[in-house]
Enzyme design. Structure first.
Site, mmCIF file in Angstrom:
data_model
loop_
_atom_site.group_PDB
_atom_site.id
_atom_site.type_symbol
_atom_site.label_atom_id
_atom_site.label_comp_id
_atom_site.label_asym_id
_atom_site.label_seq_id
_atom_site.Cartn_x
_atom_site.Cartn_y
_atom_site.Cartn_z
ATOM 1 N N SER A 142 -0.991 -4.251 2.881
ATOM 2 C CA SER A 142 -0.096 -4.809 3.897
ATOM 3 C C SER A 142 -0.552 -4.358 5.276
ATOM 4 O O SER A 142 -1.108 -3.257 5.422
ATOM 5 C CB SER A 142 1.340 -4.328 3.659
ATOM 6 O OG SER A 142 2.171 -4.650 4.769
ATOM 7 N N TYR A 155 7.694 1.954 2.058
ATOM 8 C CA TYR A 155 6.777 0.824 1.868
ATOM 9 C C TYR A 155 5.429 1.123 2.525
ATOM 10 O O TYR A 155 4.372 0.862 1.952
ATOM 11 C CB TYR A 155 7.403 -0.426 2.470
ATOM 12 C CG TYR A 155 6.608 -1.691 2.261
ATOM 13 C CD1 TYR A 155 6.506 -2.284 1.009
ATOM 14 C CD2 TYR A 155 5.967 -2.312 3.332
ATOM 15 C CE1 TYR A 155 5.783 -3.452 0.824
ATOM 16 C CE2 TYR A 155 5.249 -3.486 3.156
ATOM 17 C CZ TYR A 155 5.156 -4.048 1.903
ATOM 18 O OH TYR A 155 4.444 -5.202 1.718
#
Length: 251
Positions: A142, A155
């Site tokens: 990501s 995350y």
């Protein structure tokens, strides 16, 4: 045999919906026999049905990627059905966003188990049931591994680990003929993402993206398929940002 001639058998985790499903369907259209792995048997079955309707080959595997033994068993079932594995796509993720002071221990444990342990168990499963030819691993990273984003501490920790694991795995597994890369999607309104990002959040992401739009699941799937294919035979240890330019704008 090289990647261009061997029959590919690829396990895709988190393939019941979103990017995982799009990747499984794209690979199947390319002639890959796909293991559709998801914690939801219903969602896995839906993806397999879609692949079968399009004339592809797929097997549903209901598995929690955080369970090492279950991952090894799933790979064994896939190998028995279609032949030795030639790759794995580590897409499965469990997400909770929020301020660091509100992060619960159970949520952190689950995110680390699915997001970090899962890809490691996935690679172990590939190693246990692969054939003698080349193989590929694609991890889902990501842009948050490169830039800060509010309320994503767990995350970000997971995706930062994925980037580091991708590079380490590439070095360690390269001598065995296994290429390891990652794809870092930008803002893509998948069903899972929509459960935690509202329309205002997506409007902000759209405005921050140089291309001025959100990504599509099919665009991420295309990048994954490329990294699994013969045109990427000399690419390993890379993180391919498919993010509309949001990373370079924010750096």
């Amino acid at each position: 045999m090289d990647e261009g001639t061997q029959r590919q058998v690829i396990l895709v985790t988190g393939a019941g919906r979103g990017i995982g499903r799009a990747a499984a369907e794209r690979l199947a259209r390319n002639g890959v026999s796909v293991g559709v792995l998801d914690i939801s048997s219903e969602l896995a079955a839906e993806t397999v049905a879609s692949i079968h309707e399009a004339g592809g080959r797929a097997l549903a595997l209901t598995t929690d990627v955080a369970d090492r033994a279950a991952m090894l068993s799933a790979a064994a079932h896939l190998s028995s059905a279609f032949g030795p594995l030639t790759g794995i796509i580590n897409d499965a993720m469990w997400i909770r966003y929020g301020p660091i002071e509100h992060l619960a221990e159970d949520d952190l444990d689950r995110m680390l188990a699915v997001g970090v342990k899962g890809p490691i168990w996935g690679v172990q499963a590939l190693l246990a049931h692969r054939g003698p030819g080349a193989a590929c691993v694609v991890n889902l990273a990501s842009p948050v591994a490169d830039l800060g984003m509010a309320n994503t501490v767990a995350y970000t920790a997971v995706k930062g680990a994925i980037v580091a694991l991708t590079r380490q795995m590439a070095v360690e597994l390269g001598p065995q003929g296994i290429r390891v890369n990652a794809v870092a999607p930008g803002a893509v309104p998948t069903p899972g993402a929509r459960a935690i990002v509202d329309e205002a959040g997506y409007a902000k992401r759209r405005a921050q993206t140089p291309l001025g739009r959100l990504g599509e699941e099919s665009e991420i799937a295309a990048a994954i398929a490329f990294l699994c294919g013969p045109d990427a035979a000399f690419i390993t240890g890379e993180v391919l940002h498919v993010d509309g330019g949001i990373t370079v704008k924010s750096m």
